[in-house]
Design a protein around this motif. Structure first.
Motif, PDB file in Angstrom:
ATOM      1  N   VAL A  69     -46.727 -12.739  25.182  1.00  0.00           N
ATOM      2  CA  VAL A  69     -47.065 -12.205  26.494  1.00  0.00           C
ATOM      3  C   VAL A  69     -46.912 -10.697  26.437  1.00  0.00           C
ATOM      4  N   ILE A  70     -47.948 -10.000  26.893  1.00  0.00           N
ATOM      5  CA  ILE A  70     -47.953  -8.548  26.823  1.00  0.00           C
ATOM      6  C   ILE A  70     -47.891  -7.986  28.235  1.00  0.00           C
ATOM      7  N   ASN A  71     -46.854  -7.251  28.523  1.00  0.00           N
ATOM      8  CA  ASN A  71     -46.767  -6.569  29.803  1.00  0.00           C
ATOM      9  C   ASN A  71     -47.489  -5.242  29.703  1.00  0.00           C
ATOM     10  N   SER A  72     -48.126  -4.840  30.789  1.00  0.00           N
ATOM     11  CA  SER A  72     -48.851  -3.569  30.752  1.00  0.00           C
ATOM     12  C   SER A  72     -47.896  -2.399  30.614  1.00  0.00           C
ATOM     13  N   SER A  73     -46.626  -2.573  31.029  1.00  0.00           N
ATOM     14  CA  SER A  73     -45.667  -1.482  30.889  1.00  0.00           C
ATOM     15  C   SER A  73     -45.229  -1.313  29.432  1.00  0.00           C
ATOM     16  N   ASP A  74     -45.257  -2.418  28.640  1.00  0.00           N
ATOM     17  CA  ASP A  74     -44.856  -2.347  27.235  1.00  0.00           C
ATOM     18  C   ASP A  74     -45.961  -1.767  26.355  1.00  0.00           C
TER      19      ASP A  74
ATOM     20  N   TYR B  96     -64.768 -11.495  14.986  1.00  0.00           N
ATOM     21  CA  TYR B  96     -65.348 -10.252  15.483  1.00  0.00           C
ATOM     22  C   TYR B  96     -64.882  -9.101  14.606  1.00  0.00           C
ATOM     23  N   SER B  97     -65.778  -8.138  14.340  1.00  0.00           N
ATOM     24  CA  SER B  97     -65.470  -7.006  13.468  1.00  0.00           C
ATOM     25  C   SER B  97     -65.369  -5.734  14.301  1.00  0.00           C
ATOM     26  N   PHE B  98     -64.352  -4.932  14.014  1.00  0.00           N
ATOM     27  CA  PHE B  98     -64.122  -3.685  14.719  1.00  0.00           C
ATOM     28  C   PHE B  98     -63.765  -2.585  13.738  1.00  0.00           C
ATOM     29  N   ILE B  99     -64.157  -1.354  14.067  1.00  0.00           N
ATOM     30  CA  ILE B  99     -63.640  -0.183  13.376  1.00  0.00           C
ATOM     31  C   ILE B  99     -62.367   0.213  14.109  1.00  0.00           C
ATOM     32  N   VAL B 100     -61.287   0.367  13.370  1.00  0.00           N
ATOM     33  CA  VAL B 100     -59.997   0.666  13.984  1.00  0.00           C
ATOM     34  C   VAL B 100     -59.423   1.948  13.387  1.00  0.00           C
ATOM     35  N   ASP B 101     -58.338   2.403  13.969  1.00  0.00           N
ATOM     36  CA  ASP B 101     -57.648   3.582  13.469  1.00  0.00           C
ATOM     37  C   ASP B 101     -57.160   3.330  12.048  1.00  0.00           C
ATOM     38  N   ARG B 102     -57.268   4.347  11.207  1.00  0.00           N
ATOM     39  CA  ARG B 102     -56.954   4.190   9.782  1.00  0.00           C
ATOM     40  C   ARG B 102     -55.507   3.812   9.516  1.00  0.00           C
ATOM     41  N   TYR B 103     -54.605   4.230  10.386  1.00  0.00           N
ATOM     42  CA  TYR B 103     -53.176   4.045  10.129  1.00  0.00           C
ATOM     43  C   TYR B 103     -52.565   2.914  10.955  1.00  0.00           C
ATOM     44  N   SER B 104     -53.383   2.121  11.624  1.00  0.00           N
ATOM     45  CA  SER B 104     -52.846   1.031  12.430  1.00  0.00           C
ATOM     46  C   SER B 104     -52.599  -0.194  11.553  1.00  0.00           C
ATOM     47  N   ASP B 105     -51.617  -0.991  11.957  1.00  0.00           N
ATOM     48  CA  ASP B 105     -51.299  -2.203  11.203  1.00  0.00           C
ATOM     49  C   ASP B 105     -51.841  -3.428  11.940  1.00  0.00           C
ATOM     50  N   LYS B 106     -51.702  -4.592  11.314  1.00  0.00           N
ATOM     51  CA  LYS B 106     -52.302  -5.814  11.854  1.00  0.00           C
ATOM     52  C   LYS B 106     -51.679  -6.223  13.184  1.00  0.00           C
ATOM     53  N   ILE B 107     -50.380  -6.015  13.345  1.00  0.00           N
ATOM     54  CA  ILE B 107     -49.709  -6.400  14.584  1.00  0.00           C
ATOM     55  C   ILE B 107     -50.199  -5.542  15.744  1.00  0.00           C
ATOM     56  N   THR B 108     -50.378  -4.253  15.504  1.00  0.00           N
ATOM     57  CA  THR B 108     -50.886  -3.360  16.545  1.00  0.00           C
ATOM     58  C   THR B 108     -52.319  -3.704  16.913  1.00  0.00           C
ATOM     59  N   ILE B 109     -53.143  -4.024  15.914  1.00  0.00           N
ATOM     60  CA  ILE B 109     -54.534  -4.402  16.174  1.00  0.00           C
ATOM     61  C   ILE B 109     -54.581  -5.691  16.988  1.00  0.00           C
ATOM     62  N   LYS B 110     -53.772  -6.668  16.623  1.00  0.00           N
ATOM     63  CA  LYS B 110     -53.730  -7.936  17.358  1.00  0.00           C
ATOM     64  C   LYS B 110     -53.313  -7.713  18.806  1.00  0.00           C
ATOM     65  N   THR B 111     -52.287  -6.899  19.020  1.00  0.00           N
ATOM     66  CA  THR B 111     -51.815  -6.616  20.369  1.00  0.00           C
ATOM     67  C   THR B 111     -52.879  -5.909  21.190  1.00  0.00           C
ATOM     68  N   ALA B 112     -53.580  -4.960  20.581  1.00  0.00           N
ATOM     69  CA  ALA B 112     -54.608  -4.208  21.292  1.00  0.00           C
ATOM     70  C   ALA B 112     -55.787  -5.103  21.687  1.00  0.00           C
ATOM     71  N   ILE B 113     -56.233  -5.980  20.778  1.00  0.00           N
ATOM     72  CA  ILE B 113     -57.349  -6.880  21.083  1.00  0.00           C
ATOM     73  C   ILE B 113     -56.963  -7.849  22.193  1.00  0.00           C
ATOM     74  N   GLU B 114     -55.753  -8.406  22.119  1.00  0.00           N
ATOM     75  CA  GLU B 114     -55.318  -9.346  23.147  1.00  0.00           C
ATOM     76  C   GLU B 114     -55.188  -8.666  24.501  1.00  0.00           C
ATOM     77  N   TYR B 115     -54.760  -7.412  24.523  1.00  0.00           N
ATOM     78  CA  TYR B 115     -54.596  -6.692  25.785  1.00  0.00           C
ATOM     79  C   TYR B 115     -55.945  -6.261  26.363  1.00  0.00           C
TER      80      TYR B 115
END
Length: 103
Positions: A2-7, A34-53
């Protein structure tokens, strides 16, 4: 998860740059990937969190690869195209990201 918008910070929302729409990426849509261009220095957990949010979906798996730089020549000048990172995101059954608008 669960992702809070404040977090979720604003910088994490800028991890996803834009979706890739090519022949291969369109074929992957059949497998709910789905394929995305992402930030070069981002990791998989950050990408997953961003897509879900951003898209309000459940992500099962994230595959990433950093593609090599390519040489670009303009006249007698030789330079390099910027290096980028590609993420292929697998969603759970029933979740869909609408990349194409219906006009």
């Amino acid at each position: 998860m669960v992702i809070n918008s404040s977090d979720f910070s604003r910088s994490n929302a800028q991890v996803i740059k834009y979706p890739i729409i090519t022949d291969k990426a369109t074929r992957l849509l059949e497998n709910n990937q789905y394929s995305f261009i992402v930030d070069r220095y981002s990791d998989k957990i950050t990408i997953k969190t961003a897509i879900e949010y951003l898209f309000n979906v459940k992500v099962i798996k994230v595959n990433t690869c950093r593609l090599p730089r390519k040489q670009k020549r303009v006249g007698k000048y030789i330079g390099w195209k910027p290096q980028y990172k590609k993420a292929i995101v697998t969603l759970s059954e029933g979740d869909v990201i609408n990349l194409f608008t219906d006009n």
